[in-house]
Design a protein around this motif. Structure first.
Motif, short mmCIF file in Angstrom:
data_model
loop_
_atom_site.label_atom_id
_atom_site.label_comp_id
_atom_site.label_asym_id
_atom_site.label_seq_id
_atom_site.Cartn_x
_atom_site.Cartn_y
_atom_site.Cartn_z
N ALA A 11 0.83 -1.36 -0.02
CA ALA A 11 0.33 -0.02 0.16
C ALA A 11 1.12 1.37 0.11
N TYR A 59 0.05 4.98 0.59
CA TYR A 59 -1.03 5.10 1.63
C TYR A 59 -0.77 4.92 2.91
N ARG A 60 0.15 3.52 3.14
CA ARG A 60 0.56 3.35 4.51
C ARG A 60 1.95 3.55 4.69
N ASP A 79 -4.69 0.99 -3.22
CA ASP A 79 -4.58 0.93 -1.79
C ASP A 79 -4.85 -0.51 -1.29
#
Length: 399
Positions: free
Chosen positions: A34, A37-38, A137
């Motif tokens: 991800a 996103y992460r 994601d």
């Protein structure tokens, strides 16, 4: 189209291991993370394919550890595309291949002009592989069926791609080269952490003054801490450009910071106290960073060589066309024949005795593979000798 099923229970995982063990031949594997996103780079989906077994889509966080997958496959070959990107996250969950075939690296060694998975699949199998979900994601749950179909195709065709590339390597007499490269990739040491990771801020090069850099450093660390806590990509909290805007503006109060229109991001106002505390630390600290980090053993950028060491400059400018000629003969990119950084190192710090054996030893010590030393050492040594005899370097060719 058949719905793809995600394996997320211990019982299904155990059953899948039995199926994989009963299959035959190389095992294709891929991960979906991800990124963007992460904060973490962990795998959220792990895809496996083996002939006679089929495709398996594993919910990595739900399964946890995959050590038993190593036993199910044993010493058989693993097939990955751009393995260096996936190996760290695979090893984090206990997956550690013994033998590797990297289809992206093989494509580079074969001189293919495009080495992304979609392009390589199309070149080798004539199949168009859509890549529209590559930046999704993958921490999303449940995962949409179109994403799962995309993920499955990433491994379902990979063994067929591997076989075609293997035959091309045989035809071009590059199997030994490929095996050395795959083995080096498999056993490469992790890169050490950067001493000053905050210096990677996009736009930091435009910041002037050590006090400004101190503020940049503190803001970066404050954002990194929040990103870790929330497992959110740092740029999604506050973009780099916003941090650099603060650094250049050097606000004198928290209110002035809040008033910066260019200071944006989802956490720019909700965490205002955090950012202002970072600015204050940067403004008051006695730990002032250097504007430029110095290192006596560091090889400077080549553009500075003519002034700092004309002889080294001559060596490099003689050696680069020689390496380009070898790359052209082998039909592969120059950087795969020899990393430019290795050539710069040996040109800046040549061995006392300039000959092929000494050059090869130096390159080998710096991480070059045996085939690379054999292919380049003699030409580099000759280029260095020519540079010393003739003096000023000839103009470099466009290549």
């Amino acid at each position: 189209m058949t719905d793809r099923h995600v394996i997320d229970t211990a019982s299904e995982y155990a059953s899948s291991l039995r199926s994989i063990a009963a299959g035959s031949g190389p095992v294709a594997i891929d991960t979906e993370r991800a990124s963007g996103y992460r904060y973490s780079q962990k795998a959220y989906l792990i895809q496996v394919f083996r002939r006679g077994s089929g495709v398996f889509l594993f919910d990595a966080p739900a399964i946890g550890r995959f050590d038993d997958l190593n036993e199910a496959i044993g010493d058989d070959e693993w097939v990955l595309h751009a393995a260096s990107q996936d190996l760290p996250s695979l090893r984090d969950v206990g997956i550690d291949p013994h033998t590797l075939f990297d289809t992206e690296l093989a494509a580079r060694l074969l001189g293919m002009s495009k080495v992304g998975l979609g392009a390589v699949v199309e070149d080798t199998l004539g199949v168009h592989l859509a890549k529209e979900h590559s930046a999704a994601d993958w921490s999303t749950r449940p995962l949409p069926q179109p994403w799962l179909e995309y993920a499955a195709l990433d491994v379902e065709l990979l063994v067929d791609v591997r076989d075609e590339l293997e035959q091309r390597l045989v035809d071009q007499r590059k199997t030994r080269i490929a095996r050395e490269e795959f083995d080096a990739e498999l056993h490469a040491e992790p890169k050490p952490p950067r001493p000053d990771p905050w210096r990677k801020l996009s736009g930091i090069h435009s910041v002037r003054g050590s006090r400004h850099l101190a503020v940049a450093r503190e803001l970066w660390h404050a954002r990194d801490e929040l990103a870790r806590e929330t497992d959110t990509a740092p740029g999604r909290l506050v973009p780099d450009r916003s941090l650099v805007t603060v650094v250049k503006s050097m606000p004198k109060t928290k209110e002035a910071l809040a008033g910066l229109r260019e200071f944006t991001g989802r956490a720019s106002r909700t965490e205002l106290d955090r950012w202002w505390s970072a600015v204050e630390r940067g403004l008051t600290t006695d730990d002032i960073p250097e504007v430029r980090r110095g290192n006596g053993d560091h090889v400077p950028p080549p553009r500075a060589w003519a002034d700092r060491d004309p002889e080294a400059d001559a060596r490099l400018k003689r050696a680069k066309p020689a390496i380009a000629k070898i790359a052209d003969a082998l039909g592969m990119p120059v950087e795969n024949v020899l990393k430019p950084s290795l050539l710069r190192e040996v040109a800046w710090h040549p061995p006392a005795s300039v000959n092929a054996e000494a050059i090869a030893a130096r390159l080998r010590a710096s991480g070059a593979r045996a085939w690379q030393c054999e292919a380049t050492a003699q030409s580099i040594a000759q280029a260095f000798v020519d540079a010393a005899q003739i003096g000023a370097p000839e103009p470099e060719s466009a290549s």
